[in-house]
Design a protein around this motif. Structure first.
Motif, mmCIF file in Angstrom:
data_model
loop_
_atom_site.group_PDB
_atom_site.id
_atom_site.type_symbol
_atom_site.label_atom_id
_atom_site.label_comp_id
_atom_site.label_asym_id
_atom_site.label_seq_id
_atom_site.Cartn_x
_atom_site.Cartn_y
_atom_site.Cartn_z
ATOM 1 N N GLY A 151 -2.717 5.154 2.671
ATOM 2 C CA GLY A 151 -2.032 3.983 2.129
ATOM 3 C C GLY A 151 -1.163 4.256 0.919
ATOM 4 O O GLY A 151 -0.781 3.334 0.212
ATOM 5 N N GLU A 152 -0.854 5.508 0.643
ATOM 6 C CA GLU A 152 -0.034 5.819 -0.525
ATOM 7 C C GLU A 152 1.462 5.727 -0.238
ATOM 8 O O GLU A 152 2.242 5.373 -1.111
ATOM 9 C CB GLU A 152 -0.369 7.219 -1.048
ATOM 10 C CG GLU A 152 -1.704 7.303 -1.762
ATOM 11 C CD GLU A 152 -1.767 6.393 -2.986
ATOM 12 O OE1 GLU A 152 -0.836 6.411 -3.797
ATOM 13 O OE2 GLU A 152 -2.749 5.633 -3.098
ATOM 14 N N ASP A 153 1.853 6.077 0.981
ATOM 15 C CA ASP A 153 3.272 6.012 1.361
ATOM 16 C C ASP A 153 3.509 4.699 2.110
ATOM 17 O O ASP A 153 3.045 4.532 3.236
ATOM 18 C CB ASP A 153 3.630 7.203 2.256
ATOM 19 C CG ASP A 153 5.080 7.142 2.737
ATOM 20 O OD1 ASP A 153 5.792 6.164 2.422
ATOM 21 O OD2 ASP A 153 5.491 8.084 3.449
ATOM 22 N N PRO A 154 4.239 3.742 1.494
ATOM 23 C CA PRO A 154 4.410 2.440 2.138
ATOM 24 C C PRO A 154 5.202 2.507 3.450
ATOM 25 O O PRO A 154 5.145 1.574 4.254
ATOM 26 C CB PRO A 154 5.158 1.619 1.092
ATOM 27 C CG PRO A 154 5.822 2.616 0.213
ATOM 28 C CD PRO A 154 4.941 3.823 0.197
#
Lengths: 371, 212
Positions: B22-25
């Motif tokens: 979930g860090e890279d949108p």
């Protein structure tokens, strides 16, 4: 039967994500006409829009990084995307006021902050801002990408730093603001005052600043910065304190439920304002303002000057100024004010106030006959 | 049978890890761009109740996966096969619903032709043979079990609220940046995050309680 769908079209996925607030499709779903408005304002193709909608919604504490990543992916300019997202979210928040009015709050005002900057002349604070205010101004610039800082783009910096949209309307009046809101599915504001330079409306952690678009650029920037000062000092900072110290009070602050006696006690300890969160700028018949309003306005102006002309930068500028010959305080002040106006794009009155404060800090004061 | 147009398995694995983390949108959209064409190709020759329903069903299936990527367990098989089965299950349900509707509308008509034998399930076998296998469990899931320090700043704020016994939705919604949404949407998303964090905390608690 074979299907003929365009395999690059993420429309079926974005449509299925409309109930998922963690994705842009769900995040924008509460904004009336939100997708179409974003597509139009950013001139996006259908394919780009659907790619945007399948991205995860930006996290509040990673807004710059997340929005920059998304903008690069969908091929739009990042500040334009940030501004469009801010506008969409504040419209969704303001749209929920209708529900709040009918279901919970007495008059739809609980939890609403509205602060106006009218067209009457205001006194600007002539001293260095408090440390907390200076830090707030610094953090506003730090939240913006380098290109925004480099061109001192105040409007873009505010959008990056806070959940706020900026709307420029010609000849700003309350009726125009209400028309703008109603056209976008939000209820009108319940109060009214005359001609305005700026107006801040904040609701459930989202805000919009309306500015008179016909103002000269320097006044436009000062008005924006002033309203942003209200947003930070009178709304977001207290909310952050409540969230940190008494999170359960947030529901009361936002008008979602009525305060209990225990809430009131906790609110007093946390220095959190309960009840009406509204302080429209009301002036007396003689044109003056209430004492509390003056204090609040001073703080907002102090922040505005610090944002537009940061103290250390100002002192550096003044130290480097050549001394006019023959040396006299009025000439020195005039030269310093002119330099500040040019360098920081300040209106003349604000530049003079700021220059005077800076000269004083450098030990340059008016002589006996100049006081 | 493998298709040359299939997404690179390593790329799928990498994106799955990014979707979970979930860090890279943009990871969900990039993943959808790979999955959608592959699934559409798989179902291109299938007999379908109507040509548009498969697009919607594939969209739903991919969306379900993106919303809860932890439900897919890489050690059990390839992602495309997992999604294929999901879509195929939905299609089967749609067929059955149509059959029931037909039976209800015109008893004695050509119901038999729409029976289960008419479904093109050979596609399933093809996909299962074709797509890659994940040999190891997701590194991100493994790392997440390692230590509490892996929680994001946002997760840490949510955990603080959980720890403080905050029950109202508002503070959680504020941290998640969804305070602008209707209360029902906020509550749903907040509960999803609470459940997710409770599960992660439970795993960590279990790991810490076991001897080395």
């Amino acid at each position: 039967m074979a299907n003929s769908a365009d395999p690059s079209d993420l429309g079926p996925v974005s449509a299925a994500l409309r109930d998922e607030p963690g994705f842009m499709a769900g995040w924008l779903s509460a904004t009336p006409d939100g997708e179409r408005r974003i597509q139009a304002s950013l001139k996006m193709s259908d394919a780009s829009l659907h790619r945007l909608l399948v991205c995860r919604a930006p996290r509040p504490n990673r807004f710059l990084a997340d929005v920059s990543t998304i903008a690069a992916y969908v091929g739009v300019e990042r500040t334009a995307l940030a501004a469009a997202l801010r506008e969409a979210t504040v419209l969704a928040a303001l749209g929920s006021r209708e529900m709040s009015r009918s279901e919970e709050a007495d008059d739809g005002l609980v939890g609403l902050l509205a602060a106006a900057r009218d067209t009457a002349a205001e006194q600007l604070p002539d001293s260095e801002a408090a440390t907390a205010v200076r830090e707030l101004a610094q953090s506003t610039w730090q939240a913006a990408p380098p290109e925004v800082r480099d061109r001192r783009d105040v409007q873009a910096a505010l959008v990056w730093a806070s959940p706020v949209a900026v709307v420029s309307l010609p000849q700003l009046q309350f009726a125009m603001v209400n028309r703008w809101l109603v056209d976008r599915g939000a209820p009108p504001l319940p109060d009214s005052i005359g001609d305005l330079r700026g107006l801040l409306v904040a609701w459930r952690s989202q805000a919009v600043i309306f500015v008179d678009g016909t103002l000269p650029e320097a006044d436009f920037r000062l008005t924006l910065a002033h309203e942003h000062g209200h947003l930070l000092l009178d709304y977001l900072v207290p909310r952050q304190r409540v969230l940190r110290e008494e999170p359960a009070l947030l529901e009361v602050l936002d008008g979602r439920r009525r305060p209990t006696n225990a809430d009131r006690a906790r609110a007093a300890l946390a220095r959190a304002p309960l009840g009406l969160h509204t302080h429209l700028l009301h002036r007396h018949n003689d044109g003056g303002a209430a004492e509390t309003t003056i204090r609040v306005e001073d703080s907002a102006s102090s922040y505005a000057l610090e944002l537009l002309a940061p103290w250390e930068e100002l002192l550096t500028l003044l130290r480097g100024q050549p001394q006019p010959q023959p040396v006299s305080y009025p000439k020195r002040l005039a030269a310093a004010a002119e330099a500040a106006a040019d360098h920081f794009n300040l209106p003349p009155d604000a530049a003079e106030v700021r220059a005077r404060a800076g000269l004083t800090a450098l030990g340059i004061r008016p002589g006996f006959f100049n006081r | 049978m493998s298709s040359r147009d299939d997404p690179d398995p390593a790329r799928l694995r990498e994106l799955h890890e990014a979707v979970v983390a979930g860090e890279d949108p943009t990871a969900p959209a990039k993943m959808a761009e790979l999955l959608l064409p592959a699934l559409l190709r798989r179902f291109a020759s299938a007999r379908l109740p109507d040509p548009h329903s498969v697009e919607s069903l594939i969209g739903l299936s991919v969306a379900r996966y993106l919303a809860e990527p932890e439900r897919y367990q890489p050690e059990r098989g390839p992602l495309l096969a997992y999604l294929w089965q999901d879509v195929a299950g939905d299609l089967r349900n749609e067929w059955d619903a149509r059959v029931r509707l037909r039976q209800h509308e015109s008893p004695g008509s050509d119901v038999v032709e729409l029976g289960s034998d008419d479904r093109n399930l050979s596609v399933e076998e093809e996909v299962l043979d074709a797509v890659d296998r994940f040999d190891v469990s997701s590194a991100i899931l493994q790392r997440a079990r390692d230590e509490l320090g892996q929680f994001s700043e946002q997760d840490r704020q949510l955990i603080e609220l959980l720890g403080a016994g905050v029950r109202d939705t508002g503070p959680y919604a504020e941290v998640l940046g969804i305070a602008h949404l209707p209360s029902s949407a906020q509550a749903r998303e907040v509960n999803r995050h609470k459940d997710r964090l409770r599960k992660r905390l439970g795993v960590i608690r279990g790991k810490l309680s076991r001897p080395e």
